[in-house]
Enzyme design. Structure first.
Site, mmCIF file in Angstrom:
data_model
loop_
_atom_site.group_PDB
_atom_site.id
_atom_site.type_symbol
_atom_site.label_atom_id
_atom_site.label_comp_id
_atom_site.label_asym_id
_atom_site.label_seq_id
_atom_site.Cartn_x
_atom_site.Cartn_y
_atom_site.Cartn_z
ATOM 1 N N SER A 171 0.873 -1.180 0.000
ATOM 2 C CA SER A 171 0.000 0.000 0.000
ATOM 3 C C SER A 171 0.904 1.221 0.000
ATOM 4 O O SER A 171 2.049 1.148 0.467
ATOM 5 C CB SER A 171 -0.843 0.019 1.283
ATOM 6 O OG SER A 171 -1.491 1.267 1.437
ATOM 7 N N TYR B 99 -2.402 -0.417 10.448
ATOM 8 C CA TYR B 99 -2.222 -0.548 8.991
ATOM 9 C C TYR B 99 -0.914 0.139 8.573
ATOM 10 O O TYR B 99 -0.118 -0.431 7.829
ATOM 11 C CB TYR B 99 -3.426 0.062 8.272
ATOM 12 C CG TYR B 99 -3.550 -0.339 6.814
ATOM 13 C CD1 TYR B 99 -4.042 -1.587 6.449
ATOM 14 C CD2 TYR B 99 -3.194 0.549 5.783
ATOM 15 C CE1 TYR B 99 -4.180 -1.953 5.111
ATOM 16 C CE2 TYR B 99 -3.326 0.183 4.438
ATOM 17 C CZ TYR B 99 -3.827 -1.067 4.116
ATOM 18 O OH TYR B 99 -3.962 -1.425 2.778
HETATM 19 N N1 LIG Z 1 -8.541 -1.190 -1.286
HETATM 20 C C1 LIG Z 1 -7.580 -0.302 -1.101
HETATM 21 O O1 LIG Z 1 -7.844 0.914 -1.085
HETATM 22 C C2 LIG Z 1 -6.153 -0.753 -0.928
HETATM 23 C C3 LIG Z 1 -5.139 0.205 -1.070
HETATM 24 C C4 LIG Z 1 -3.825 -0.179 -0.920
HETATM 25 C C5 LIG Z 1 -3.511 -1.485 -0.626
HETATM 26 N N2 LIG Z 1 -4.506 -2.421 -0.474
HETATM 27 C C6 LIG Z 1 -4.113 -3.787 -0.152
HETATM 28 O O2 LIG Z 1 -4.523 -4.648 -1.192
HETATM 29 C C7 LIG Z 1 -4.719 -5.972 -0.697
HETATM 30 C C8 LIG Z 1 -6.073 -6.464 -1.151
HETATM 31 O O3 LIG Z 1 -7.039 -5.566 -0.661
HETATM 32 P P1 LIG Z 1 -8.505 -5.392 -1.263
HETATM 33 O O4 LIG Z 1 -8.774 -3.950 -1.310
HETATM 34 O O5 LIG Z 1 -8.680 -6.225 -2.451
HETATM 35 O O6 LIG Z 1 -9.299 -5.974 -0.005
HETATM 36 P P2 LIG Z 1 -10.650 -6.789 0.126
HETATM 37 O O7 LIG Z 1 -10.998 -6.710 1.566
HETATM 38 O O8 LIG Z 1 -11.621 -6.353 -0.904
HETATM 39 O O9 LIG Z 1 -10.184 -8.285 -0.240
HETATM 40 C C9 LIG Z 1 -9.239 -8.940 0.556
HETATM 41 C C10 LIG Z 1 -9.328 -10.438 0.321
HETATM 42 O O10 LIG Z 1 -8.387 -11.064 1.193
HETATM 43 C C11 LIG Z 1 -9.027 -12.133 1.867
HETATM 44 N N3 LIG Z 1 -8.388 -12.363 3.169
HETATM 45 C C12 LIG Z 1 -8.465 -11.564 4.279
HETATM 46 N N4 LIG Z 1 -7.795 -12.151 5.284
HETATM 47 C C13 LIG Z 1 -7.292 -13.313 4.808
HETATM 48 C C14 LIG Z 1 -6.509 -14.334 5.377
HETATM 49 N N5 LIG Z 1 -6.140 -14.302 6.674
HETATM 50 N N6 LIG Z 1 -6.138 -15.377 4.601
HETATM 51 C C15 LIG Z 1 -6.521 -15.426 3.305
HETATM 52 N N7 LIG Z 1 -7.284 -14.502 2.717
HETATM 53 C C16 LIG Z 1 -7.658 -13.446 3.452
HETATM 54 C C17 LIG Z 1 -10.470 -11.715 1.992
HETATM 55 O O11 LIG Z 1 -11.325 -12.845 2.213
HETATM 56 C C18 LIG Z 1 -10.704 -11.029 0.661
HETATM 57 O O12 LIG Z 1 -11.104 -11.950 -0.326
HETATM 58 C C19 LIG Z 1 -4.567 -5.866 0.820
HETATM 59 O O13 LIG Z 1 -3.271 -6.292 1.190
HETATM 60 C C20 LIG Z 1 -4.741 -4.378 1.084
HETATM 61 O O14 LIG Z 1 -4.117 -3.972 2.260
HETATM 62 C C21 LIG Z 1 -5.815 -2.074 -0.635
#
Ligand SMILES: NC(=O)c1ccc[n+]([C@@H]2O[C@H](COP(=O)([O-])OP(=O)(O)OC[C@H]3O[C@@H](n4cnc5c(N)ncnc54)[C@H](O)[C@@H]3O)[C@@H](O)[C@H]2O)c1
Length: 270
Positions: free
Chosen positions: A143, A156
């Site tokens: 991120s 975070y």
């Molecule tokens: N959405 C944003 O704005 C954003 C920005 C920067 C970084 N990220 C990062 O991107 C990555 C994905 O985020 P996203 O936005 O798609 O989130 P999301 O919550 O939409 O999806 C996350 C997925 O990870 C799975 N998950 C959660 N805990 C888990 C575990 N212990 N074991 C296996 N699977 C697990 C969930 O079931 C879900 O399918 C994360 O690492 C998040 O920190 C997201």
């Protein structure tokens, strides 16, 4: 790295950025993609979607809690058995906790295990076969919070910095032995994490947010050029430069942003 004919594991592949990565890898010519998620139904659905758009790609879904080292090893074992080898490990699963000093020790522990230890479990499980071949790729979804900070979420901000720290170390230690490492560092992405299960959340990062498909497309570009930082929001590089150039000035600016954001959205603004 050329994705064609490669085999890939994507954690957190059941929705959001992980889902978009699965579909992008499958459509870019990957030979096999393992979709891992703690939500098995989500992973299975995404695997089915990918089969529909990329019938030549082998896919399977597996329920894995990435905080569990044995489960991550099991995932790598199954993928290796099915595909022959694992070329790319996309450590994407992550969680957010919108808390500061009110987060309990147990909450810190859980987010640490998912946002940090999961990358370490992945490296331990798959690095030996990659080193043997002198080729392999770790793509960690981190991120912009890992380079800058996260207003409204101490756990975070801290865990994402740690994730970058581990990725840097991997690259420094194994880069000359054929191991490639990239960190995807977006700001807001239009997923359930940012918008809530049914789009009900409001937060300042939603403005300027990009789609998960945009993040996946930028990831493919970053993998092709083997760049350590993959920045779906290019302005993050400039913010990062400013932080390095004058830390105190950057902190003053972040305090002003913190005040603006909390005035508009309340304490939990991320
Ligand atoms: N959405 C944003 O704005 C954003 C920005 C920067 C970084 N990220 C990062 O991107 C990555 C994905 O985020 P996203 O936005 O798609 O989130 P999301 O919550 O939409 O999806 C996350 C997925 O990870 C799975 N998950 C959660 N805990 C888990 C575990 N212990 N074991 C296996 N699977 C697990 C969930 O079931 C879900 O399918 C994360 O690492 C998040 O920190 C997201």
């Amino acid at each position: 790295m050329d994705i064609r004919n490669k085999t890939v594991i994507v954690t957190g592949g059941g929705t959001g950025i992980g889902r978009a990565l699965v579909l992008a890898f499958a459509q870019a010519g990957a030979r096999g993609v393992a979709v891992a998620d703690i939500d098995h139904a989500g992973a299975a659905q995404v695997a089915a979607e990918a089969v529909a758009v990329a019938p030549d790609c082998k896919l399977f879904a597996q329920r894995v809690d990435v905080a569990d080292a044995d489960a991550v090893q099991g995932l790598v074992d199954v993928a290796t058995e099915r595909f022959g080898q694992v070329d790319i490990f996309c450590s994407n699963a992550g969680i957010i906790l919108r808390k500061g000093l009110d987060a309990s020790a147990a909450e810190w522990q859980r987010i640490w295990e998912i946002n940090v230890m999961a990358h370490i479990h992945a490296a331990k499980a798959v690095l030996p076969q990659m080193l043997e071949r002198g080729d392999g790729y770790f793509i960690n979804t981190v991120s912009a919070a890992g380079l800058l900070s996260q207003i409204g979420s101490a756990p975070y901000a801290v865990t994402k910095h740690a994730a970058i720290g581990f990725a840097e170390w991997l690259s420094i230690t194994y880069g000359d032995r054929g191991i490639k490492v990239s960190c995807i560092c977006p700001q807001g992405v239009q997923t359930k994490m940012l918008f809530g299960e049914s789009g009900e959340r409001k937060g300042f990062l939603q403005e300027g947010s990009v789609t998960a498909e945009h993040v996946a497309a930028k990831t493919l570009e970053g993998v092709a050029s083997e760049s350590f930082l993959i920045l779906p929001h290019p302005e993050v590089l400039e913010y990062y430069r400013r932080k390095g150039q004058d830390y105190d000035r950057w902190l003053r600016g972040m305090r002003r942003l913190h005040d603006q954001v909390t005035q508009t959205f309340g304490d939990i603004a991320v």
